[in-house]
Design an enzyme around this catalytic site. Structure first.
Site, PDB file in Angstrom:
ATOM      1  N   ASP A   6       0.886  -1.166   0.000  1.00  0.00           N
ATOM      2  CA  ASP A   6       0.000   0.000   0.000  1.00  0.00           C
ATOM      3  C   ASP A   6       0.924   1.217   0.000  1.00  0.00           C
ATOM      4  OD1 ASP A   6       0.917  -0.548   2.615  1.00  0.00           O
ATOM      5  OD2 ASP A   6      -0.798   0.455   3.539  1.00  0.00           O
ATOM      6  N   HIS A 241       9.700  -0.402   9.196  1.00  0.00           N
ATOM      7  CA  HIS A 241       8.782  -1.544   9.216  1.00  0.00           C
ATOM      8  C   HIS A 241       8.912  -2.425   7.973  1.00  0.00           C
ATOM      9  CE1 HIS A 241       6.664   0.193  12.645  1.00  0.00           C
ATOM     10  NE2 HIS A 241       6.466   1.307  11.966  1.00  0.00           N
TER      11      HIS A 241
END
Length: 309
Positions: A6, A241
């Site tokens: 995303d 992340h």
């Protein structure tokens, strides 16, 4: 490798880590909703690929909303952290090719059939595309070598609630289906990603490289760090992340994992929580420790060399 993204700022870092790794042949990117709308994720991925000198890698349109909803709106906190455009308002203007006509799910299944155990899928957004692939053709998906996800939290609190991590919270049902599918899944969650921090000193080194890509990435990550100064000032940097998930797919020795079947709680105040499940056969591994110095060295080296070109 397939990246299922995303595409916000840390997803852009994941793309750069994959492209900067000689072990990886990035065959495609599949798009999700989350940090941005899915259509914007496609454009961001295409423009990042162009910026990094790989405009030929195809980008596929994936799910636009969760498996239990009919639409999706970007959360205000996501826009605050990643910018309205998802990539730190750096105003990328590179031309991008037409989006691939094949769907993300069909591409994932076709790649599993073609590459089998040699294929790694790294998913750093909601697990919706993977859930749809499971529902469509689980036997073919089971040919994959590994699936590494950035999501979840086992030993620490979530980042959108005391229980839930952001990617899992977008579609808890999809994550639960993935965990219970029998697929070989490694969860790279907040347990380890919050121990991998990048600072303004680091971005200054990128900026000093002087290339357009290095400047764009320095600007993008400085935007990210500024958001962290508001949301998580105690960290004194931004968490890496998504690139950590790519790194684990390439070199599992960067982390210590715990074999544990997982499930996602899908009801009540703990909706989105990732927790152990009493299933007979264990296919899922949870990252619980990370060799932070070695990962940061690899991160700076691989991406730095790419941005210097």
């Amino acid at each position: 490798m397939i990246l299922d993204l995303d595409t916000g700022i840390d997803d852009a870092l994941a793309i750069a880590y994959a492209l900067g790794s000689s072990e990886v042949d990035l065959i495609g990117i599949t798009s999700e909703y989350g940090n941005v709308l899915t259509e914007r994720s496609v454009v961001n991925s295409q423009q990042i690929l162009h910026l990094l000198g790989h405009p030929d890698i195809p980008v596929y349109l994936g799910a636009g909303h969760s498996t239990t909803t009919h639409d999706f709106s970007v959360l205000p906190i996501s826009a605050e952290i990643h910018g309205q455009d998802g990539v730190g308002e750096i105003h990328l203007t590179e031309p991008h090719p037409e989006m691939a006509t094949e769907s993300a799910v069909d591409f994932i299944l076709r790649a599993c059939q073609a590459y089998g155990a040699d294929l790694s899928i790294v998913a750093t957004g909601p697990m919706t595309n993977l859930a749809l692939a499971i529902q469509k053709d689980l036997p073919t998906l089971k040919k994959v070598g590994q699936i590494v996800i950035m999501g979840g939290a086992l030993t620490v609190c979530g980042n959108v609630s005391p229980f839930a991590e952001a990617n899992i919270s977008q579609d808890p049902e999809a994550a639960d289906l993935l965990f219970k599918s029998g697929l070989p899944v490694t969860m790279v969650g907040l347990d380890v990603t919050l121990r991998t921090l990048f600072t303004r000193t680091d971005t200054a080194e990128w900026r000093a490289l002087g290339t357009p890509a290095a400047k764009a990435y320095a600007d993008m990550v400085d935007y990210y760090i500024k958001a962290y100064e508001v949301t998580s000032p105690h960290l004194h940097g931004c968490a890496l992340h998504d690139p950590l998930a790519v790194a684990v797919a390439i070199d599992p020795s960067l982390v210590t994992t715990f074999p544990l079947n997982l499930k996602t709680e899908i009801e009540g105040p703990s909706r989105g929580r990732t927790i152990g499940d009493n299933a007979p056969a264990t296919r899922t591994a949870v990252c619980v420790q990370v060799d932070t110095p070695r990962f940061l060295t690899e991160f700076k080296s691989r991406i730095g060399q790419l941005l210097a070109q």
